[in-house]
Design a protein around this motif. Structure first.
Motif, PDB file in Angstrom:
ATOM      1  N   LEU A 131     -10.643  -9.735   3.132  1.00  0.00           N
ATOM      2  CA  LEU A 131      -9.200  -9.983   3.109  1.00  0.00           C
ATOM      3  C   LEU A 131      -8.306  -9.135   2.074  1.00  0.00           C
ATOM      4  CD1 LEU A 131      -6.664 -11.341   4.688  1.00  0.00           C
ATOM      5  CD2 LEU A 131      -6.859 -13.129   2.949  1.00  0.00           C
ATOM      6  N   LEU A 132      -9.041  -9.094   0.909  1.00  0.00           N
ATOM      7  CA  LEU A 132      -8.323  -8.361  -0.175  1.00  0.00           C
ATOM      8  C   LEU A 132      -8.588  -6.828  -0.038  1.00  0.00           C
ATOM      9  CD1 LEU A 132      -8.888 -10.657  -3.186  1.00  0.00           C
ATOM     10  CD2 LEU A 132      -7.006 -10.806  -1.907  1.00  0.00           C
ATOM     11  N   ALA A 133      -9.638  -6.598   0.336  1.00  0.00           N
ATOM     12  CA  ALA A 133     -10.114  -5.188   0.784  1.00  0.00           C
ATOM     13  C   ALA A 133      -9.210  -4.705   1.668  1.00  0.00           C
ATOM     14  CB  ALA A 133     -11.489  -4.953   0.890  1.00  0.00           C
ATOM     15  N   HIS A 134      -8.874  -5.303   2.936  1.00  0.00           N
ATOM     16  CA  HIS A 134      -8.003  -4.823   3.638  1.00  0.00           C
ATOM     17  C   HIS A 134      -6.468  -4.208   3.219  1.00  0.00           C
ATOM     18  CE1 HIS A 134      -5.939  -4.465   7.609  1.00  0.00           C
ATOM     19  NE2 HIS A 134      -5.021  -5.459   7.197  1.00  0.00           N
ATOM     20  N   TYR A 135      -6.325  -4.869   2.022  1.00  0.00           N
ATOM     21  CA  TYR A 135      -4.836  -4.578   1.314  1.00  0.00           C
ATOM     22  C   TYR A 135      -5.164  -4.010   0.135  1.00  0.00           C
ATOM     23  CZ  TYR A 135      -2.970  -8.209   4.572  1.00  0.00           C
ATOM     24  OH  TYR A 135      -2.306  -8.941   5.716  1.00  0.00           O
ATOM     25  N   SER A 136      -6.336  -3.220  -0.002  1.00  0.00           N
ATOM     26  CA  SER A 136      -6.636  -2.464  -1.127  1.00  0.00           C
ATOM     27  C   SER A 136      -6.701  -3.094  -2.581  1.00  0.00           C
ATOM     28  CB  SER A 136      -5.670  -1.224  -1.033  1.00  0.00           C
ATOM     29  OG  SER A 136      -5.803  -0.372  -0.054  1.00  0.00           O
TER      30      SER A 136
ATOM     31  N   ILE B 226      -3.535 -12.018 -11.788  1.00  0.00           N
ATOM     32  CA  ILE B 226      -3.314 -10.737 -11.205  1.00  0.00           C
ATOM     33  C   ILE B 226      -3.049  -9.763 -12.489  1.00  0.00           C
ATOM     34  CG2 ILE B 226      -2.740 -11.168  -9.008  1.00  0.00           C
ATOM     35  CD1 ILE B 226       0.205 -11.084  -9.905  1.00  0.00           C
ATOM     36  N   ILE B 227      -3.770  -8.548 -11.953  1.00  0.00           N
ATOM     37  CA  ILE B 227      -3.549  -7.315 -13.044  1.00  0.00           C
ATOM     38  C   ILE B 227      -3.617  -6.051 -12.281  1.00  0.00           C
ATOM     39  CG2 ILE B 227      -4.199  -5.934 -15.047  1.00  0.00           C
ATOM     40  CD1 ILE B 227      -5.287  -8.570 -16.350  1.00  0.00           C
ATOM     41  N   GLY B 228      -2.849  -5.232 -11.892  1.00  0.00           N
ATOM     42  CA  GLY B 228      -2.816  -3.902 -11.195  1.00  0.00           C
ATOM     43  C   GLY B 228      -3.255  -4.595  -9.811  1.00  0.00           C
ATOM     44  N   HIS B 229      -4.320  -3.755  -9.254  1.00  0.00           N
ATOM     45  CA  HIS B 229      -4.637  -4.101  -7.816  1.00  0.00           C
ATOM     46  C   HIS B 229      -5.916  -4.860  -7.888  1.00  0.00           C
ATOM     47  CE1 HIS B 229      -2.926  -0.105  -7.633  1.00  0.00           C
ATOM     48  NE2 HIS B 229      -2.551  -0.394  -6.363  1.00  0.00           N
TER      49      HIS B 229
ATOM     50  N   HIS C 132       1.407 -11.909  -3.920  1.00  0.00           N
ATOM     51  CA  HIS C 132       2.184 -11.087  -4.764  1.00  0.00           C
ATOM     52  C   HIS C 132       2.023  -9.597  -4.805  1.00  0.00           C
ATOM     53  CE1 HIS C 132       5.195 -13.935  -6.610  1.00  0.00           C
ATOM     54  NE2 HIS C 132       4.128 -14.797  -6.790  1.00  0.00           N
ATOM     55  N   LEU C 133       0.673  -9.208  -4.802  1.00  0.00           N
ATOM     56  CA  LEU C 133       0.304  -7.931  -5.037  1.00  0.00           C
ATOM     57  C   LEU C 133       0.415  -7.314  -3.562  1.00  0.00           C
ATOM     58  CD1 LEU C 133      -2.908  -7.950  -7.331  1.00  0.00           C
ATOM     59  CD2 LEU C 133      -0.697  -7.471  -7.685  1.00  0.00           C
ATOM     60  N   ILE C 134       0.241  -7.922  -2.565  1.00  0.00           N
ATOM     61  CA  ILE C 134       0.318  -7.612  -1.268  1.00  0.00           C
ATOM     62  C   ILE C 134       1.807  -7.014  -0.725  1.00  0.00           C
ATOM     63  CG2 ILE C 134       0.002  -8.116   1.290  1.00  0.00           C
ATOM     64  CD1 ILE C 134      -2.445  -9.813   0.487  1.00  0.00           C
TER      65      ILE C 134
END
Length: 159
Positions: free
Chosen positions: A19-24, A48-51, A70-72
Motif C-alpha cells: 500500500l505504501l509503495a503504491h504511494y511512493s 514520518i520523515i520525508g517519504h 499525511h504523506l500521501i
C-alpha cells in the motif's frame, strides 16, 4: 492506549508495504523498544520523515495509516520537507482521517470498521461522537478534498 487496538504485529505487513509503495512511500521497522523516529506522539505511534513511515511491531495500524495519510496528501515537494509534524491545516487533517479509514478498508485483516473503532479507542474526537458517525454523516468536506486532489475516485475509493 488500550491494548485492544490492532497492532502491526497482528497483521500481514506485506499488504501495508505494498500500500505504501503504491504511494511512493517506504516503511521502516524499528526494533522493539527503540524510539520511533519522526513520531509526533511518541511511545508506539508511527513516525514520518520525508517519504518514510517508521513503525515498530507494537505500532497501532490506525496510527501507521494516519501518518502515511499525511504523506500521501502532500505534494512531493512538501513530502520531502516533512519531519514529524505534517500540517496545521484542519481541512488537511480531516482529509487524512478520512483517508486512513478508506485505506484500512483495502487491507486484509483490517477493514474500515476496525480502523474507526481503534480511532475511537485512541481518543480521536469528532463532533458526532465517533469516527463512524463522522465518516458516514459529516465527512463530505474531507471526501471532497481528497477527490479534488485526485486521491479518491468520485465513488470514494482510493486511487
Amino acid at each position: 492506549m488500550p491494548d485492544s487496538v490492532l497492532r502491526l504485529a497482528d497483521i500481514d505487513g506485506t499488504a501495508i508495504e505494498s500500500l505504501l509503495a503504491h504511494y511512493s512511500l517506504s516503511l521502516v521497522r524499528v526494533a522493539d523498544g527503540e524510539t520511533i523516529p519522526g513520531s509526533y506522539w511518541g511511545e508506539d505511534e508511527a513516525g514520518i520523515i520525508g517519504h518514510t513511515v517508521y513503525v515498530r511491531n507494537d505500532t497501532p495500524v490506525h496510527s501507521l495509516l494516519h501518518e502515511a495519510g499525511h504523506l500521501i496528501v502532500l505534494p512531493p515537494e512538501r513530502r520531502a520537507e516533512t519531519h514529524t509534524d505534517a500540517t496545521d491545516s484542519v481541512s488537511e487533517e480531516d482529509a487524512v482521517c478520512y483517508l486512513q479509514i478508506v485505506l484500512g478498508g483495502t487491507l486484509p485483516d483490517v477493514g474500515r470498521g476496525r480502523v474507526m473503532s481503534d480511532m475511537d479507542a485512541w481518543g480521536y474526537t469528532f463532533r458526532l461522537g465517533s469516527a463512524r458517525a463522522w465518516f458516514e454523516q459529516d465527512a463530505d468536506n474531507a471526501r471532497d478534498w481528497l477527490i479534488e486532489r485526485g486521491l479518491l475516485t468520485s465513488g470514494g475509493e482510493p486511487v
